[in-house]
Design an enzyme around this catalytic site. Structure first.
Site, PDB file in Angstrom:
ATOM      1  N   LYS A 121     -68.756  38.050 -37.520  1.00  0.00           N
ATOM      2  CA  LYS A 121     -69.656  38.006 -38.629  1.00  0.00           C
ATOM      3  C   LYS A 121     -69.563  35.956 -38.799  1.00  0.00           C
ATOM      4  CE  LYS A 121     -70.820  38.862 -42.615  1.00  0.00           C
ATOM      5  NZ  LYS A 121     -71.003  37.898 -43.486  1.00  0.00           N
ATOM      6  N   ASP A 142     -75.294  41.306 -40.803  1.00  0.00           N
ATOM      7  CA  ASP A 142     -74.421  41.829 -42.314  1.00  0.00           C
ATOM      8  C   ASP A 142     -75.490  42.737 -42.316  1.00  0.00           C
ATOM      9  OD1 ASP A 142     -77.806  40.911 -42.897  1.00  0.00           O
ATOM     10  OD2 ASP A 142     -76.950  39.985 -44.815  1.00  0.00           O
TER      11      ASP A 142
END
Ligand code: SF4
Length: 252
Positions: free
Chosen positions: A162, A180
């Protein structure tokens, strides 16, 4: 007649308490949320295009909310944001980045003083350790510059997929998709890119979103999840894609 006896329900075996590991905070955050999403029918390509055309019209230049002044501070802010809110991270980094906006300055600050700056952020001890270690690595292996490839960014302490996606997208303009909790929820609920894991949703989004929307798609989806398609009470009545959304529980 046979006598019916009720056996007491078997007790769950007590699990030995695990010692807390100094694991990568991001690895915890990138797991799917507890809620399981029922698969909904995916959107057609025309519907996907329509959705992003609307997002673009409503907000042509969406901005991420993590404050930073250069790629290095962005990297640090993203590492600090695992399991924390952007607002909480910004509150701490506003002061931190005044004194440490380069890897060298971060090393000069040192782990102990860094902890003081970020102690309001969850997991701050592990994160301080990671930020110092990643600063050292950026200096020793990459000449003090944040590296530009996914593999290199993921090799930094505290940084995972991420983080790499956010840095590549926001600092270097690449068409990456960081998933997310907000993007995961929106991808699943709406029918845009249903998937059981963040990686499945990420790959699904990359596949369906037309490339001209990819630079900003990550921010449009995050902002949509953060301010409109809220986890508990989605604001379907003001949602600009409510006619296309496939979620059976939408309220309009
Ligand atoms: S209609 Fe409701 S559930 Fe669907 S995307 Fe909009 S806010 Fe989310």
């Amino acid at each position: 007649m046979a006598k019916i006896t009720h056996k007491p329900a078997p007790r769950k075996a007590a699990m030995p308490k695990k010692k807390a590991k100094a694991a990568k905070p991001e690895s915890v955050k990138s797991k799917p949320t507890k809620k399981s999403f029922k698969a909904v029918k995916p959107w057609t390509p025309a519907e996907v295009r329509e959705v992003f055309t609307r997002f673009q019209k409503a907000n042509p230049e969406p901005r991420g909310e993590l404050e930073h002044v250069n790629p290095f501070t962005l990297l640090v802010a993203v590492v600090l944001s695992a399991q924390a809110t952007d607002a909480g991270v910004n509150k701490a980094t506003r002061e931190l980045f005044k004194v440490a906006d380069t890897p060298q300055k971060m090393l000069d600050l040192g782990e102990e003083r860094l902890r003081d700056y970020i102690k309001t952020i969850g997991l701050y001890r592990t994160k301080a350790k990671n930020v110092i270690a990643l600063s050292a690595k950026v200096l020793s292996d990459f000449g003090g510059e944040v590296p530009r490839t996914r593999a290199e960014i993921e090799s930094l302490p505290g940084a995972g997929r991420k983080t790499a996606n956010v840095v590549l997208n926001m600092a270097f303009g690449e068409h990456t998709m960081a998933v997310d909790t907000h993007v995961f929820r929106v991808g699943n609920r709406t029918g845009l890119a249903p998937g059981k894991t963040p990686l499945e949703v990420e790959l699904g989004l990359e596949k369906v979103i037309p490339s001209e929307f990819m630079l900003h798609a990550h921010h449009w989806l995050i902002l949509h999840g953060r301010y409109t398609c809220l986890a508990r009470k989605p604001r379907c009545e003001v949602c600009l894609i409510n006619d296309l959304c496939r979620w059976p529980e939408k309220t309009v």
